[in-house]
Design a protein around this motif. Structure first.
Motif, PDB file in Angstrom:
ATOM      1  N   LEU A   1      -7.160   7.064  -1.955  1.00 41.13           N
ATOM      2  CA  LEU A   1      -6.262   6.132  -1.278  1.00 41.13           C
ATOM      3  C   LEU A   1      -6.038   6.508   0.183  1.00 41.13           C
ATOM      4  O   LEU A   1      -5.962   5.634   1.046  1.00 41.13           O
ATOM      5  CB  LEU A   1      -4.910   6.088  -2.003  1.00 41.13           C
TER       6      LEU A   1
ATOM      7  N   VAL B   1      -1.784  -5.502  -6.113  1.00 42.40           N
ATOM      8  CA  VAL B   1      -2.718  -6.183  -5.215  1.00 42.40           C
ATOM      9  C   VAL B   1      -2.754  -7.681  -5.480  1.00 42.40           C
ATOM     10  O   VAL B   1      -2.765  -8.495  -4.555  1.00 42.40           O
ATOM     11  CB  VAL B   1      -4.131  -5.577  -5.360  1.00 42.40           C
TER      12      VAL B   1
ATOM     13  N   LEU C   1      -1.765  -0.841 -10.166  1.00 47.19           N
ATOM     14  CA  LEU C   1      -2.380  -1.067  -8.854  1.00 47.19           C
ATOM     15  C   LEU C   1      -2.941  -2.479  -8.759  1.00 47.19           C
ATOM     16  O   LEU C   1      -2.732  -3.180  -7.761  1.00 47.19           O
ATOM     17  CB  LEU C   1      -3.472  -0.024  -8.616  1.00 47.19           C
TER      18      LEU C   1
ATOM     19  N   PHE D   1       0.829  -1.203   0.000  1.00 43.90           N
ATOM     20  CA  PHE D   1       0.000   0.000   0.000  1.00 43.90           C
ATOM     21  C   PHE D   1       0.867   1.258   0.000  1.00 43.90           C
ATOM     22  O   PHE D   1       0.556   2.247  -0.665  1.00 43.90           O
ATOM     23  CB  PHE D   1      -0.934   0.006   1.208  1.00 43.90           C
TER      24      PHE D   1
ATOM     25  N   GLU E   1     -10.209  -2.809   2.893  1.00 47.93           N
ATOM     26  CA  GLU E   1      -9.098  -2.136   2.226  1.00 47.93           C
ATOM     27  C   GLU E   1      -8.833  -2.744   0.862  1.00 47.93           C
ATOM     28  O   GLU E   1      -8.555  -2.035  -0.109  1.00 47.93           O
ATOM     29  CB  GLU E   1      -7.842  -2.199   3.089  1.00 47.93           C
TER      30      GLU E   1
ATOM     31  N   ARG F   1     -11.544  -1.652  -1.512  1.00 47.15           N
ATOM     32  CA  ARG F   1     -11.404  -0.236  -1.864  1.00 47.15           C
ATOM     33  C   ARG F   1     -10.308  -0.040  -2.908  1.00 47.15           C
ATOM     34  O   ARG F   1     -10.481   0.695  -3.883  1.00 47.15           O
ATOM     35  CB  ARG F   1     -11.094   0.579  -0.610  1.00 47.15           C
ATOM     36  N   CYS F   2      -9.161  -0.699  -2.714  1.00 46.84           N
ATOM     37  CA  CYS F   2      -8.058  -0.568  -3.671  1.00 46.84           C
ATOM     38  C   CYS F   2      -8.442  -1.132  -5.038  1.00 46.84           C
ATOM     39  O   CYS F   2      -8.135  -0.537  -6.076  1.00 46.84           O
ATOM     40  CB  CYS F   2      -6.815  -1.268  -3.143  1.00 46.84           C
TER      41      CYS F   2
ATOM     42  N   ILE G   1       1.975   1.734  -3.515  1.00 49.17           N
ATOM     43  CA  ILE G   1       0.882   2.289  -4.324  1.00 49.17           C
ATOM     44  C   ILE G   1       0.739   3.783  -4.064  1.00 49.17           C
ATOM     45  O   ILE G   1       0.633   4.588  -4.996  1.00 49.17           O
ATOM     46  CB  ILE G   1      -0.441   1.555  -4.009  1.00 49.17           C
ATOM     47  N   GLU G   2       0.748   4.178  -2.777  1.00 45.13           N
ATOM     48  CA  GLU G   2       0.628   5.601  -2.435  1.00 45.13           C
ATOM     49  C   GLU G   2       1.787   6.410  -3.003  1.00 45.13           C
ATOM     50  O   GLU G   2       1.603   7.513  -3.528  1.00 45.13           O
ATOM     51  CB  GLU G   2       0.586   5.770  -0.922  1.00 45.13           C
TER      52      GLU G   2
END
Length: 741
Positions: free
Chosen positions: A695, A621, A617, A525, A666, A669-670, A528-529
């Motif tokens: 995010l 994941v 993304l 995560f 989570e 959502r991603c 990704i951010e």
């Protein structure tokens, strides 16, 4: 003592132990009389089950009852009152009710709010009249204007609840909100500006510390903050008697309150501790320093560590120089040169910002147009902020994510020095080439480790792409972009020298069965951010609007701490100030990451990069390549993700190595954010500023995506086989290229 009531209607609470205190239905809070000696008695609300009483609210804080014998009751006029031993009224709810007789009731709710109702209508509540403590569920008004309407007032001392010296509340300046603490009329502390997620000047207000602040608006237009707390753990904010705001959590095991935020011990937290045009930094000694190209106003006082006088410019701005000439005071060296801006990262933005209704690209020019404008910042969630006059209450902290652009004279920006440094770097690289140590390795003469990118002579990246990459990266500075140290072109040899990133590229971990276990969900995560922030910088926050056009997992490099850095700008394009879209006859990119409108029509924009980010993304994941679905029922990872998400089986997409450690909310959502990014229509895809908000803020509601029916993979699979095979030829040093048909 009699059984504790949950409400007051006909009953009376006495300070003689006769009828018991008022207790909330779930036994969380209690209301009654208290005191720290036998002479002064108060009516308050405190936690019922906490051994040492912790008082949230006091009714008669400035009118204590002398001795025992007081009472709390509802009068015949419907008001809730506190009476002393001689039945004199010392406190009242002060309502003018039309039909009060026998129709009023006071109830202590489970959140600690004392509510008075009349004819089944709530007419008064203690949450509207707080003392020094804020608890979840309480509305915190966001006052309009530069002045602050105090919401909370400190106690005078730990054992004296009367009104103290400090007040706290929210001030709305323009369209930005920040929490202020005042000592009398003077500012003592401020939180920095609200960006719809956090208060930007609070360095540790991220992640789990964010919890649930929200800014809401009532029907009448009034704004207020509310704090939603989804835990059974007791939490409270307090403006303490000594003037510091604290966030406290109840530790049930230790039976004590733990302080987790707003430590009072750092001098840099004191308002404008270092004076104007100065920066406070607790990591330095001394902690105060003038901003770059500024000097102390009074050297003697500064050397005595009295920094309150602040700093002043070394070189006047253009307008100041011109005024000096007109007044006959002399000629300044920078007359005729335009001012510019020095970019400073990780700053608590100065106080007294003014919001300007322009986009990020026009924010700088808006400041330049006004000779009194001394700085600007375009901050996600706030917009374009500008400052006029002196810059006050500025501090530096690595944990802060805001950028301040400080106006300087052109001669102070060191353009000549920058050119000299570039030539020195180029000379070093050429020297390395001449002595034959360039090929894979190692270190510059000063010992700095480097990574050398040498383009193969067979590479399709030519001199034009190479120069493009060199010039672009040299102008970019962001923690999530790879840093260019130098370059060289000699004959057919083309070399770039980068900072050394020991963990190589993301695909070396993500798609390796053994190494992928090092990428737990928290790490993924963060990656990704980081990629999202780097891409947002390219699209919006840098001086140039840049479309990367080749965002893929192998172009994400990892430093020693596994922080992501976007690399390989050979195919990037710069957009002009008002340009949003461009067309090309030469479609370039990588199989599986290209947006449909780019692959089919040669149209590219920031939304093309958003599409590539969405693919990336989903790969992070799932731990699977988008191109790994060729011989399956679905043609791509995108189709597979859509099917699982639409069937409410999103967890099946998650990499099995992390599936047990990632909360389902989570993960969903991603995946939803990824699906929004890979929609066929570029118009429907979010921009990167929205992606970053999605995010980083669970409070942000997400739209539902349209099913993606087109992918760049299917487009090429429908073409001839030889053409699609050509797309797959790539290595770490070359750029995969596609020629439009």
């Amino acid at each position: 003592m009699a059984t504790s009531p949950s409400s007051i209607r006909d009953g009376i609470i006495r300070d003689d132990g006769g009828s018991g205190n008022l207790v909330s239905e779930d036994l969380s809070f209690e209301m009654g009389f208290f005191g720290f000696d036998n002479s002064s008695r108060y009516v308050g609300i405190w936690y019922h089950k906490v051994p040492t009483p912790t008082y949230l609210w006091v009714a008669n804080r400035d009118e204590p009852i002398k001795g025992r014998g007081g009472s709390i009751r509802i009068k015949s006029d419907g008001n809730l009152v506190v009476l002393d031993g001689e039945n004199n009224e010392v406190w009242s709810s002060k309502l003018n009710l039309s039909n009060p007789v026998n129709n009023s009731q006071a109830v202590l709710h489970d959140n600690g709010n004392l509510v008075l109702s009349n004819n089944d209508k709530d007419v008064w509540q203690s949450f509207d009249h707080p003392t020094d403590t804020y608890v979840p569920g309480m509305e915190l008004p966001a006052s309009a204007g530069m002045s602050m309407k105090p919401s909370f007032r400190s106690w005078k001392s730990p054992t004296d609840p009367s009104t103290g010296n400090y007040t706290m509340g929210v001030a709305t300046e323009g369209s930005t909100q920040q929490i202020l603490i005042l000592e009398g009329e003077e500012r003592r502390w401020r939180s920095g500006y609200w960006d719809r997620r956090v208060f930007t000047g609070v360095s540790n207000m991220t992640g789990s510390s964010l919890f649930g602040f929200e800014l809401n608006t009532k029907d009448n237009g009034e704004k207020y903050f509310i704090y939603n707390w989804n835990s059974d753990q007791k939490v409270r904010f307090q403006i303490s008697w000594d003037g510091f705001e604290r966030l406290l959590l109840w530790n049930e095991d230790e039976k004590s309150w733990s302080q987790t935020q707003y430590e009072p011990y750092e001098k840099c937290e004191e308002y404008n501790y270092c004076g104007s045009f100065a920066v406070c930094d607790m990591a330095k000694s001394p902690i105060c320093s003038c901003m770059e190209k500024f000097k102390p106003r009074n050297w003697d006082e500064w050397n005595r560590q009295n920094w309150s006088g602040g700093c002043e410019r070394i070189t006047p701005l253009k307008a100041e120089s011109e005024r000096g000439i007109n007044n006959g005071s002399g000629t300044a060296v920078n007359v005729g040169s335009e001012d510019g801006f020095l970019k400073q990262n990780s700053m608590k933005l100065p106080d007294f910002a003014q919001l300007v209704d322009v986009d990020d690209e026009d924010c700088e020019s808006k400041c330049l147009q006004n000779s009194s404008c001394t700085a600007y910042s375009y901050t996600l969630g706030i917009g374009c902020m500008v400052w006029y006059g002196e810059l006050v209450d500025v501090r530096y902290s690595e944990d802060l994510g805001t950028v301040l652009n400080i106006r300087l004279a052109d001669s102070d920006l060191g353009h000549g020095d920058k050119r000299t440094k570039i030539w020195i770097i180029l000379a070093v690289v050429v020297g390395l080439i001449c002595i034959g140590i360039v090929v894979w390795l190692g270190k510059l003469p000063g010992g700095e480790p480097i990574a050398v990118k040498r383009l193969s002579r067979k590479s399709s990246q030519g001199l034009e792409e190479f120069k493009n990459e060199m010039m672009l990266i040299a102008k970019l500075q962001h923690r999530n972009l790879v840093r260019l140290l130098g370059c060289s072109v000699q004959g057919e040899e083309k070399i770039l020298v980068y900072e050394y990133l020991p963990n190589k590229s993301l695909d070396c971990f993500l798609f390796d069965p053994k190494k992928r276990v090092q990428l737990d969900w928290t790490r993924r995560f963060e990656i990704i951010e980081g990629i999202a922030r780097g891409l947002l910088y390219l699209h919006r926050d840098s001086r140039l609007r840049i479309i990367h056009r080749d965002l893929k997992v192998s172009n994400i490099l990892l430093d020693e701490s596994m922080n992501p850095k976007i690399s390989d700008f050979g195919l990037a394009r710069i957009f002009g100030g008002n340009q949003n879209e461009a067309n090309t006859d030469r479609v370039v990119g990588t199989y599986g990451y290209m947006a449909p409108e780019y692959a089919m029509e040669g149209l590219f924009s920031v939304k093309s990069d958003v599409y590539s980010f969405g693919v990336l993304l989903l790969e992070i994941v799932s731990g699977r390549r988008n191109t790994s679905f060729r011989n399956t029922e679905e043609s791509s990872l995108i189709e597979y993700a859509w099917r699982l998400w639409s069937e409410q089986r999103a967890m099946e997409l998650v990499d099995p190595s992390i599936r047990d450690s990632i909360p389902e909310s989570e993960a969903s959502r991603c995946i939803l954010i990824g699906m929004l990014c890979v929609q066929d229509s570029a118009y429907r895809r979010p921009n990167m500023s929205s992606v970053v908000l999605m995010l980083e803020s669970e409070a942000t509601s997400l739209p539902l995506p349209k099913q993606p029916l087109l992918t760049s993979m299917r487009i090429y699979e429908d073409g001839d086989q030889s053409h699609s095979e050509g797309l797959d030829v790539s290595n770490d040093l070359t750029v995969t290229m596609v020629t439009g048909r």
